[in-house]
Design a protein around this motif. Structure first.
Motif, PDB file in Angstrom:
ATOM      1  N   GLY A  48       0.836  -1.193   0.000  1.00 52.63           N
ATOM      2  CA  GLY A  48       0.000   0.000   0.000  1.00 52.63           C
ATOM      3  C   GLY A  48       0.866   1.236   0.000  1.00 52.63           C
ATOM      4  N   ARG A  49       0.209   2.353  -0.084  1.00 51.32           N
ATOM      5  CA  ARG A  49       0.904   3.633  -0.012  1.00 51.32           C
ATOM      6  C   ARG A  49       0.169   4.526   0.988  1.00 51.32           C
ATOM      7  NH1 ARG A  49       1.661   5.785  -5.988  1.00 51.32           N
ATOM      8  NH2 ARG A  49      -0.503   5.149  -6.088  1.00 51.32           N
ATOM      9  N   ARG A  85       5.912   2.660  -1.635  1.00 53.96           N
ATOM     10  CA  ARG A  85       4.928   1.776  -1.009  1.00 53.96           C
ATOM     11  C   ARG A  85       5.478   1.241   0.300  1.00 53.96           C
ATOM     12  NH1 ARG A  85       4.578  -2.925  -5.179  1.00 53.96           N
ATOM     13  NH2 ARG A  85       6.769  -2.690  -4.752  1.00 53.96           N
ATOM     14  N   ASP A 158      -4.299   1.005   0.965  1.00 58.97           N
ATOM     15  CA  ASP A 158      -3.782   2.369   0.943  1.00 58.97           C
ATOM     16  C   ASP A 158      -4.317   3.134   2.148  1.00 58.97           C
ATOM     17  OD1 ASP A 158      -2.316   2.039  -1.416  1.00 58.97           O
ATOM     18  OD2 ASP A 158      -4.021   2.595  -2.671  1.00 58.97           O
TER      19      ASP A 158
END
Length: 172
Positions: A48-49, A85, A158
């Motif tokens: 995810g970011r 990420r 995210d």
């Protein structure tokens, strides 16, 4: 009186917690592998970011992941990945005390005076999610911000610090 880390604006943690992110020549004591993916057949990858209020990826956040079912912990700095990420190798947690499988997620980043807590639930656990006592305290329209989506080899999750898609954060 001296300042404590929570009274200063980070990333004060760079040297000791995410040294690779800042190009120090030594490794962090805690990494992103909660399990050995080569020797764990049911290992998953969680990616995810972290996004700021303008929807831009944050390149110097630090994410900690806690698996309450298996008592495992990992840490990753988003600046160590070329795409900014976070990436974790883990197994999907089991249910604990009637709660749906989840990870605790802790976010540290510049501009925050204290870290933020959230949870990562799994979108493919609809029945267990529907019965989770904490998840049920979150307004229905905001629950999706806590759900990791199934992706090839694992899940994506995210984190939005602000804005229309702001992730739900908890006080612990």
């Amino acid at each position: 009186m001296l300042q404590t880390p929570s009274q200063t604006v980070g990333p004060y943690f760079a040297y000791g917690l995410t040294p690779e992110q800042y190009l120090y020549d030594f490794k962090s004591l805690v990494g992103n592998q909660l399990v050995d993916p080569l020797n764990t057949p049911d290992a998953i990858t969680i990616t995810g970011r972290v996004f700021d209020g303008q929807g831009q990826p944050i390149a110097d956040a630090m994410i900690e992941l806690w698996d309450p079912a298996n008592k495992r912990f990992g840490r990753f700095g988003t600046g160590t990945d070329p795409q900014n990420r976070f990436v974790f190798q883990a197994t999907k947690p089991g249910s604990v005390d009637g709660q749906a499988p989840h990870f605790w997620v802790i976010v540290f980043m510049r501009g925050q005076l204290i870290h933020s807590y959230t949870r990562l639930y799994f979108a493919d656990e609809a029945d267990l999610n529907a019965a989770d006592p904490l998840l049920n305290t979150v307004p229905t329209e905001r629950r999706a911000t806590l759900l990791a989506q199934k992706a090839p080899g694992g899940y994506t999750f995210d984190i939005f610090m602000q804005g229309d898609n702001e992730t739900v954060f908890f006080e612990v």
